[in-house]
Design an enzyme around this catalytic site. Structure first.
Site, PDB file in Angstrom:
ATOM      1  N   GLY A 131       0.817  -1.221   0.000  1.00 58.08           N
ATOM      2  CA  GLY A 131       0.000   0.000   0.000  1.00 58.08           C
ATOM      3  C   GLY A 131       0.843   1.259   0.000  1.00 58.08           C
ATOM      4  N   ASP A 162      10.466  -6.635  -3.032  1.00 60.25           N
ATOM      5  CA  ASP A 162       9.306  -7.214  -2.347  1.00 60.25           C
ATOM      6  C   ASP A 162       9.222  -8.683  -2.718  1.00 60.25           C
ATOM      7  OD1 ASP A 162       6.712  -7.927  -1.342  1.00 60.25           O
ATOM      8  OD2 ASP A 162       6.195  -5.806  -1.337  1.00 60.25           O
ATOM      9  N   ASN A 166      -5.574  -6.621  -1.736  1.00 60.61           N
ATOM     10  CA  ASN A 166      -4.653  -5.481  -1.910  1.00 60.61           C
ATOM     11  C   ASN A 166      -5.272  -4.375  -2.758  1.00 60.61           C
ATOM     12  OD1 ASN A 166      -1.928  -7.796  -2.493  1.00 60.61           O
ATOM     13  ND2 ASN A 166      -2.638  -6.961  -0.562  1.00 60.61           N
ATOM     14  N   ALA A 184      11.489  -7.581   9.357  1.00 61.86           N
ATOM     15  CA  ALA A 184      12.136  -7.000   8.184  1.00 61.86           C
ATOM     16  C   ALA A 184      12.492  -5.532   8.441  1.00 61.86           C
ATOM     17  CB  ALA A 184      11.229  -7.130   6.965  1.00 61.86           C
ATOM     18  N   ARG A 185      11.609  -4.836   9.148  1.00 64.30           N
ATOM     19  CA  ARG A 185      11.901  -3.430   9.449  1.00 64.30           C
ATOM     20  C   ARG A 185      13.166  -3.317  10.282  1.00 64.30           C
ATOM     21  NH1 ARG A 185       6.040  -0.900  10.972  1.00 64.30           N
ATOM     22  NH2 ARG A 185       6.822   1.140  10.409  1.00 64.30           N
ATOM     23  N   CYS A 211      -1.307 -22.803  28.973  1.00 66.90           N
ATOM     24  CA  CYS A 211      -2.443 -23.249  29.788  1.00 66.90           C
ATOM     25  C   CYS A 211      -3.701 -22.457  29.472  1.00 66.90           C
ATOM     26  CB  CYS A 211      -2.109 -23.157  31.268  1.00 66.90           C
ATOM     27  SG  CYS A 211      -0.845 -24.353  31.717  1.00 66.90           S
TER      28      CYS A 211
END
Lengths: 574, 496
Positions: A32, A53, A61, A126-127, A178
């Site tokens: 985006g 990418d 998208n 990744a950032r 749990c």
């Protein structure tokens, strides 16, 4: 260059326009924000744009990623973005890579060749990687992100401002085992149970190791024992997936027998609302498909059972060809299974029921996304980049989109690097060494002899060596695949800040480096420095535990955590 | 799943439906209005008509992604419409090669649009347009000059039914009805075993405590601080085991026993519609007739309808399910009674009633509805010049209005190379001319990123006006890209 750009010239100066035109820009992410940034960088006249990418285009998208349309679904984002942008505007000049930005081929040397980097990513891992590469190569980074109506653009000028990791980011949600297995109290607990436990045990790849902390205490012995039995029984059921009676057995076990077993642990329900084993109404898998398409309304118990039965049939029939199936929010068969199973469990535990649409959002970690916020954030990001190139350093601002009555966003001068930061607050150097260079040689010949360390620990993405751990000493760089990677050297005498060494192949040589001393605690706690002073980053301590290495994390007995963020959840993973 | 999935998660299928049926008119192509159209078309707007009489210029090429050498000489509106149509075949994008003035002066051409987007219109033309469309449309003007710009919205009323409140929980314990009271009375706390006692829902504990309170006092629920302390002590006295969770929940929720007031904004809306001819509310007729019905409901029952939503509570399953059922039944009855009041009103006034689901939706959200009263363009300018703070933003605003005026009066699209324009701009910008230089330096050209930002902001506002779920800003936003700051000149009224 699209035109004479008289306005840009007058406003930012001839020099800035020239710098924009000759800049080489890396854009990580063609989602985006990425699509918006491509458009803006092209019109602003940026000369060379590299776009990375890994992801392919999905139907969901199209409400914002304007370079993609129906015909591009399942095609690689980076390549389609390059081609379509060129159809819209012949000035576009993009080098596109369908690749993971964390791949070793995007080396420090490669990052060094860029003047500016834009992050348009939606996953922290990744950032953080791009951030680290930018800090290591002293490359300005403009990190953009959005979630629904909110968004931010952080300006990172290495050495002068905070980096992405200088502030803590909220950790992904995780839950105690749990809570998921025995005592769910929120609908999300049922969803995690259906997806990460039930589905993966029945259809997923065999679990590498038990999800349980084996440490037994008096408190959890009984519970762990029962949970193990439960898990083994599921394993047995998996053997019989194709038996005609499978669905009946499954329902009987997970929604009745297992619940009764939980109920038998009286102590567990003293302070909780107790579950009620399922009363199984009439249902038929024939209705499943129709019901599954009604994704906006909550199903009744019988309807959930019908969808469950139908999705089991669909999944089982796929197993011949696929061997194993992983949950994917866009794989309807897996989503139907999880939506139905989680709602049945929620009704047993008296938790809120959710429509399939809502289950998808939670199970798939879906973040709402709209075109307008992406446009706003991208605009702000490119403006900051142009200001940087125009030399308006004092005017640089990091921005948070947070709408209130009297403004659209808040902006702030980027703060100085955090000396405690594991990315900004370390010393860095590079070295070359041949493939057969061993860890022992690294420690003895380089770290001790050349750099004067006495005791060290070395980490990469795992612990390589410390004074008590010598398994890897004779292993070579090649065996451990350490070329084109960072290793972190920790001073076990606790005097120096951590040292990050980037290793490439070559004759043995290490770049001179000054490793500052660790500041004492009082200094470290002092206020952040004014960025105008541009004091270089100083120090930090990194331990094996910080790095989250296996076996070194501490957790309360019985409190193993299931991480909700799994590979298949990442939406625009690059 | 559909391609709007990621936004339906914000504004629901109903919101997406509103977008689908919306019609926008864009008067004048700039980079900023182009970006606006792109954003709306991606989001799934039903129809947009773009009007511009000029062909692509050099200045367009330097600021707009879709205009380049290959389309030199073509009409701007048609170029944009063609490119943007390709982004979403579910939207209808029409490019009209006509002078926007023709539209402005022809009310019939304007009538069918919900939102009209203008750019660089001089204020008196804007006013003229406003007079023609204010009863039927919202007007948004986007101006982008170099590194500054602004977005202005003009509307008579904007109303919001689903305002996305954090919670719709309302227990109405001060005004018990027989079902909830007899359920509470059926429980004898003292006779319960400890285990059962710990699993009584806090709602019941509050009702019991309130009954005890009424035995001691006769003047309504606790209101002063000492009274509230005493009331909490009554609840606390129920505790059998240390730190009993349901009792703690009851203490935390003790405030819920006070008489819930009709929110201030809602009372004002009750007053505003009183005695008015409902038809004067134009597009908001349905909203205000529902408000009038709500007022009648409150007059009759002395409270707002129940939403039926309950908070989380510690309870045994049977007890919890019973309470949920009682509240849901009551909410359903309230909704039916409200619908009756409303349909009566419609019959009396001869109005076309809203659909069943709209009535229910309004009823469920009635405590959180919101309305904004906007101002016309001339008000916005006059009132703003009275504002004393933010003189820098006021000056930018003034310079931009001056630039709009100058271009319009002289039939220009740029003043590039005309040094005398600086003086003229200063004249047009009246007394607040400090920032005229900033606007002058742009030569009336746009920076794409600034226009992308403004186009994003304006499209988000248009989305809010269309969805009736979010609050738009009121009403002028000024942006300075170098300072990276915005300022909103607040004006008009908000009722919530």
């Amino acid at each position: 260059m699209s035109s004479t750009q008289r306005g840009l010239r007058t406003l930012l100066g001839e020099n800035a326009v020239k710098r924009i035109r000759t800049s080489k820009v890396l854009l990580v992410g063609a989602g985006g924000i990425g699509c918006e940034l491509i458009k803006e960088l092209v019109v602003a006249g940026f000369g060379e744009i590299h776009l990375v990418d890994l992801d392919t285009i999905d139907l969901s998208n199209l409400n914002r990623q304007f370079l993609f349309s129906q015909q591009h679904i399942k095609k690689p984002k980076a390549l389609v973005a390059r081609d379509v942008a060129k159809e819209f505007n012949p000035n576009v000049n993009i080098v596109a890579y369908q690749d993971n930005i964390m791949d070793a081929k995007f080396s420090v040397k490669w990052f060094e060749s860029f003047d500016l980097v834009f992050n348009a990513l939606d996953n922290a891992q990744a950032r953080q990687h791009v951030n680290k590469m930018c800090v290591a190569t002293n490359t300005p980074l403009f990190d953009c992100g959005t979630a629904g109506f909110l968004g931010q653009c952080q300006v990172i000028i290495p050495g002068k401002t905070e980096c992405y990791d200088c502030r803590e980011h909220p950790a992904p949600k995780s839950f105690a085992v749990c809570t998921i297995r025995s005592t769910p109290s929120l609908p999300i607990h049922s969803i995690v149970w259906a997806k990460s436990f039930l589905f993966s045990l029945l259809f997923g790849p065999p679990a590498a190791e038990s999800q349980f902390d084996e440490t037994e205490t008096d408190d959890n012995r009984e519970e762990l024992e029962k949970l193990r039995k439960e898990q083994n029984e599921l394993g047995d059921l998996r053997e019989n997936l194709t038996s005609p009676d499978f669905m009946n057995k499954l329902v009987h076990k997970i929604f009745m027998e297992d619940i009764k077993r939980l109920l038998s642990m009286d102590a567990m329900w003293e302070n909780r609302r107790a579950p009620v084993p399922l009363e199984v109404p009439e249902y038929s898998s024939k209705d499943g498909q129709t019901l599954a398409s009604q994704d906006q309304r909550v199903w009744t118990t019988a309807e959930s059972l019908s969808v469950l039965a139908d999705s089991v049939e669909r999944l089982v029939s796929r197993l011949e060809a696929e061997k194993e199936i992983s949950f994917d929010k866009d794989d309807e068969d897996t989503l139907d299974f999880v939506a139905a199973a989680s709602n049945l469990r929620s009704s047993i535990f008296g938790l809120g029921l959710k429509s399939k649409f809502a289950v998808k959002e939670i199970a798939g970690n879906i973040i709402p996304a709209i075109a307008t916020t992406n446009a706003i954030v991208s605009g702000l990001g490119v403006i900051e980049a142009m200001k940087y190139l125009a030399g308006l350093d004092a005017d640089l601002r990091s921005v948070n989109i947070w709408r209130s009555a009297d403004r659209v966003f808040t902006s702030e001068k980027p703060a100085a690097p955090n000396p405690e930061c594991l990315v900004s607050g370390v010393a860095r150097t590079t070295m070359t060494a041949p493939a057969d260079f061993t860890i022992n040689q690294l420690i003895e010949d380089i770290l001790k002899l050349k750099l004067g360390y006495s005791e060290v620990s070395i980490l990469s993405d795992r612990l390589l060596a410390d004074p008590d751990y010598d398994d890897n000493l004779e292993k070579t760089l090649q065996e451990l695949s350490l070329h084109d990677k960072f290793v972190t050297v920790i001073d076990d005498d606790d005097e120096r800040v951590n040292l990050e060494i980037y290793i490439t192949e070559g004759p043995v040589n290490i770049e001179q480096v000054e490793i500052p001393l660790r500041p004492n605690q009082s200094e470290a706690d002092s206020e952040l420095l004014d960025p105008a002073d541009s004091i270089p980053p100083i120090s930090s301590k990194r331990t094996a535990q910080d790095a989250g290495l296996p076996g070194t994390t501490s957790s309360a007995p019985g409190q193993t955590f299931v991480d909700l963020t799994e590979q298949d959840d990442a939406i625009d993973l690059t | 799943m559909n391609k709007y999935d990621r936004q339906i998660r914000l504004w629901s299928e109903a919101g997406q439906g509103s977008l689908k049926s919306a019609r926008h008119l864009v008067l004048g192509v700039t980079a900023a209005t182009t970006e606006f159209v792109k954003n709306m078309v991606l989001a799934g707007i039903g129809h947009v008509t773009i009007v511009d009489g000029n062909s692509v210029t050099e200045a367009d090429r330097s600021a707009s992604f879709f205009m380049h050498h290959d389309v030199d000489g073509s009409n701007r509106a048609q170029v944009i419409a063609q490119y943007i149509q390709s982004l979403n075949d579910e939207a209808e994008v029409v490019g009209a090669a006509e002078n926007p003035n023709h539209y402005i002066q022809t009310p019939e051409l304007l009538a069918s649009y919900d939102i009209i987007i203008t750019t660089r219109l001089a204020d008196d033309i804007l006013m003229q347009l406003w007079k023609n469309v204010c009863k039927t449309s919202v007007l948004i003007q986007i101006d982008s000059y170099g590194c500054v710009g602004q977005v202005r919205s003009f509307f008579l009323w904007h109303t919001i039914v689903d305002s996305h409140p954090e919670s719709r929980v309302e227990l109405y314990l001060h005004n018990l009805w027989s079902e909830i009271e007899s359920y509470s009375d059926s429980i004898d706390l003292e006779a319960l075993e400890n285990h059962d006692h710990e699993h009584i829902a806090f709602v019941v504990l509050l009702i019991k405590a309130l009954q005890e309170w009424k035995r001691r006092h006769h003047n309504g629920p606790p209101s002063t601080l000492p009274e509230k302390k005493e009331f909490k002590a009554i609840i606390k006295a129920f505790e059998r085991t240390y730190d009993q969770e349901n009792v703690s929940e009851a203490v935390r929720n003790a405030w819920r026993v006070s008489v819930p007031k009709v929110p201030e904004g809602l009372s004002k809306l009750f007053e505003i519609q009183e005695g008015c001819n409902l038809r004067e509310f134009g597009l908001q007729l349905t909203f205000f007739s529902l408000v009038r019905a709500l007022k009648q409901f409150v007059a009759k029952y002395d409270r707002l309808p129940l939403s039926g939503d309950l908070p989380d509570m510690k309870s045994d399953t049977a007890g919890y399910n019973r309470i949920v059922e009682i509240y849901r039944t009551k909410a359903k009855q309230d909704a039916e009674q409200f619908a009756r009041v409303y349909l009566n009103l419609c019959q009396l006034e001869g109005l076309e009633p809203a659909s069943q689901s709209e009535i229910e939706h309004f009823c469920k959200n009635c405590r959180h509805i919101r309305a904004l009263r906007g101002v016309p363009p001339n008000e916005d300018k006059r009132l703003n010049l009275r504002v004393h703070e933010d003189s820098e933003f006021k000056s930018i605003f003034s310079a931009i209005c001056g630039a709009n005026e100058y271009l319009y009066r002289n039939h220009l699209t740029t003043w590039y190379g005309d040094q005398s324009a600086a003086e003229a701009l200063r004249d047009y910008s009246a007394h607040y001319a400090d920032q005229v230089g900033l606007v002058y330096d742009s030569s009336a050209e746009e920076l794409h990123s600034v226009s992308a930002f403004l186009g994003g902001i304006a499209a988000q506002e248009a989305t809010k006006f269309t969805l009736h779920q979010y609050t738009p800003f009121m009403h002028t936003l000024v942006y300075d890209a170098i300072k990276q700051a915005t300022h909103v000149f607040l004006n008009g009224e908000i009722f919530n």
